[in-house]
Design a protein around this motif. Sequence first.
Motif, PDB file in Angstrom:
ATOM      1  N   GLU A 135     -13.107   4.475 -64.949  1.00  0.00           N
ATOM      2  CA  GLU A 135     -13.868   3.240 -65.179  1.00  0.00           C
ATOM      3  C   GLU A 135     -15.252   3.340 -64.538  1.00  0.00           C
ATOM      4  OE1 GLU A 135     -11.427   0.271 -63.471  1.00  0.00           O
ATOM      5  OE2 GLU A 135      -9.851   0.413 -64.992  1.00  0.00           O
ATOM      6  N   ASN A 136     -15.303   3.917 -63.346  1.00  0.00           N
ATOM      7  CA  ASN A 136     -16.590   4.097 -62.669  1.00  0.00           C
ATOM      8  C   ASN A 136     -17.513   5.002 -63.470  1.00  0.00           C
ATOM      9  OD1 ASN A 136     -15.908   2.491 -60.471  1.00  0.00           O
ATOM     10  ND2 ASN A 136     -15.106   4.202 -59.280  1.00  0.00           N
ATOM     11  N   GLU A 137     -16.951   6.057 -64.052  1.00  0.00           N
ATOM     12  CA  GLU A 137     -17.758   6.983 -64.847  1.00  0.00           C
ATOM     13  C   GLU A 137     -18.373   6.271 -66.053  1.00  0.00           C
ATOM     14  OE1 GLU A 137     -15.020  10.947 -63.856  1.00  0.00           O
ATOM     15  OE2 GLU A 137     -14.877   9.927 -65.794  1.00  0.00           O
ATOM     16  N   VAL A 138     -17.541   5.534 -66.774  1.00  0.00           N
ATOM     17  CA  VAL A 138     -18.033   4.831 -67.967  1.00  0.00           C
ATOM     18  C   VAL A 138     -19.074   3.779 -67.586  1.00  0.00           C
ATOM     19  CG1 VAL A 138     -17.396   3.336 -69.885  1.00  0.00           C
ATOM     20  CG2 VAL A 138     -15.951   5.263 -69.290  1.00  0.00           C
ATOM     21  N   LEU A 139     -18.793   3.047 -66.527  1.00  0.00           N
ATOM     22  CA  LEU A 139     -19.724   2.008 -66.106  1.00  0.00           C
ATOM     23  C   LEU A 139     -21.053   2.612 -65.670  1.00  0.00           C
ATOM     24  CD1 LEU A 139     -20.371  -0.892 -65.585  1.00  0.00           C
ATOM     25  CD2 LEU A 139     -19.101  -0.784 -63.426  1.00  0.00           C
ATOM     26  N   ALA A 140     -21.010   3.720 -64.922  1.00  0.00           N
ATOM     27  CA  ALA A 140     -22.252   4.379 -64.499  1.00  0.00           C
ATOM     28  C   ALA A 140     -23.038   4.894 -65.695  1.00  0.00           C
ATOM     29  CB  ALA A 140     -21.929   5.524 -63.537  1.00  0.00           C
ATOM     30  N   LEU A 182     -18.640   4.314 -57.331  1.00  0.00           N
ATOM     31  CA  LEU A 182     -19.489   3.852 -58.428  1.00  0.00           C
ATOM     32  C   LEU A 182     -20.964   3.929 -58.032  1.00  0.00           C
ATOM     33  CD1 LEU A 182     -20.108   2.570 -61.137  1.00  0.00           C
ATOM     34  CD2 LEU A 182     -19.535   0.336 -60.164  1.00  0.00           C
ATOM     35  N   ALA A 183     -21.251   3.593 -56.797  1.00  0.00           N
ATOM     36  CA  ALA A 183     -22.638   3.593 -56.328  1.00  0.00           C
ATOM     37  C   ALA A 183     -23.258   4.977 -56.418  1.00  0.00           C
ATOM     38  CB  ALA A 183     -22.708   3.071 -54.891  1.00  0.00           C
ATOM     39  N   ILE A 184     -22.539   6.017 -55.994  1.00  0.00           N
ATOM     40  CA  ILE A 184     -23.126   7.360 -56.011  1.00  0.00           C
ATOM     41  C   ILE A 184     -23.246   7.891 -57.436  1.00  0.00           C
ATOM     42  CG2 ILE A 184     -20.968   8.670 -55.736  1.00  0.00           C
ATOM     43  CD1 ILE A 184     -24.438   9.396 -54.182  1.00  0.00           C
ATOM     44  N   LEU A 185     -22.321   7.508 -58.327  1.00  0.00           N
ATOM     45  CA  LEU A 185     -22.424   7.947 -59.727  1.00  0.00           C
ATOM     46  C   LEU A 185     -23.629   7.299 -60.411  1.00  0.00           C
ATOM     47  CD1 LEU A 185     -18.693   7.951 -60.923  1.00  0.00           C
ATOM     48  CD2 LEU A 185     -20.114   9.906 -60.270  1.00  0.00           C
TER      49      LEU A 185
END
Length: 342
Positions: free
Chosen positions: A157-162, A122-125
């Motif tokens: 989920e990480n993509e949407v959150l980013a 998530l951090a890198i996205l």
Amino acid sequence: MIGTIKSYSFWLAFMMTLLCAIIGTFLAQLPYLSLFGALIIALILGMIFQSSKKLVSRASRGIAFISNKFLRLGIILLGFKLNLIQLAQAGIKTIVLAIVIVTGTIFLTYLIERKFGVEPELAILAASGTGICGAAAVMGISPQIKVAPEKLERQHENEVLAVAIVAIMGTVFTFIDLGLKPLLDLTPTQFGVFVGGSLHEIAHAVAAGSAAGPVGLDNAIITKLSRVLMLAPAALLIGFWYQKKSKQDGTNETATAKLPIPWFMAGFILASVIGTFAPLGTNMLNILVKAAYIFLGMAMSALGMSVNFRVILKRGLPAFAAVFISSIILGIFVLVVSKIWF
């Protein structure tokens, strides 16, 4: 792949996502909604479709296909938006600034995210979206983050959150920049460089840059597109880095000896070369760019149809806080550079 395209699930997903993309494109032309851009609106419309669980369930295979393949196609076509001659004419200063912004922002944002306890993926996205070009960067970098099959849902989920993070932060800082404009004492050129270099989405840079007239808008777009140009090399380098890190940490069983080369990014660069030097004409280039946003909008809406919102809300606050801090630092840096150097 052929079997997927022929399936009922695919065509149902195709019609659902196409509807979201078209409506998103239309709504993005309206006042205020233009700040969000067509991709973010398409994502939100995809989320709304989740209220029809039966329909989304029937289209699940097609949704997965569109979120993956149409994303790559959209990014390739987005290359036609980059006119390499115009970027070269902007001068070495603009390109150097873009390189410094993208490199520094990704590194700084990732560092802050990790300090706040945000997971590496998530951090890198979020860092890539903040440093390069918002939602398109998040979705362009994500295929380089190879995760085990059981972690694919979490990666969505990480993509949407980013995407949500860069969309919201970009909108907030667009209003901040417009509010501060009378106090900053910047020329139209300087203000264009400032917003193009510090805001997250292309839509944000256009909305803010237009407040400084045609000169401000032109400089905002050129500076922003210089950052977009960094998407391909950033995807390649991040893929190399992430695979090496995964091997060292022993956290990713999918890591192999083969380096993850993003071939669709080669298509992105090729499209920019063709769009710059081939005699396609303005109308054809506009059609290709609109098609890019339609395909990207379909991919974004497909992503919105397949996420778990409760989980995202539970772990989103630290990531939001980190991007907020890095966006402040980015804005101050670009403001100083635009005053001194432009």
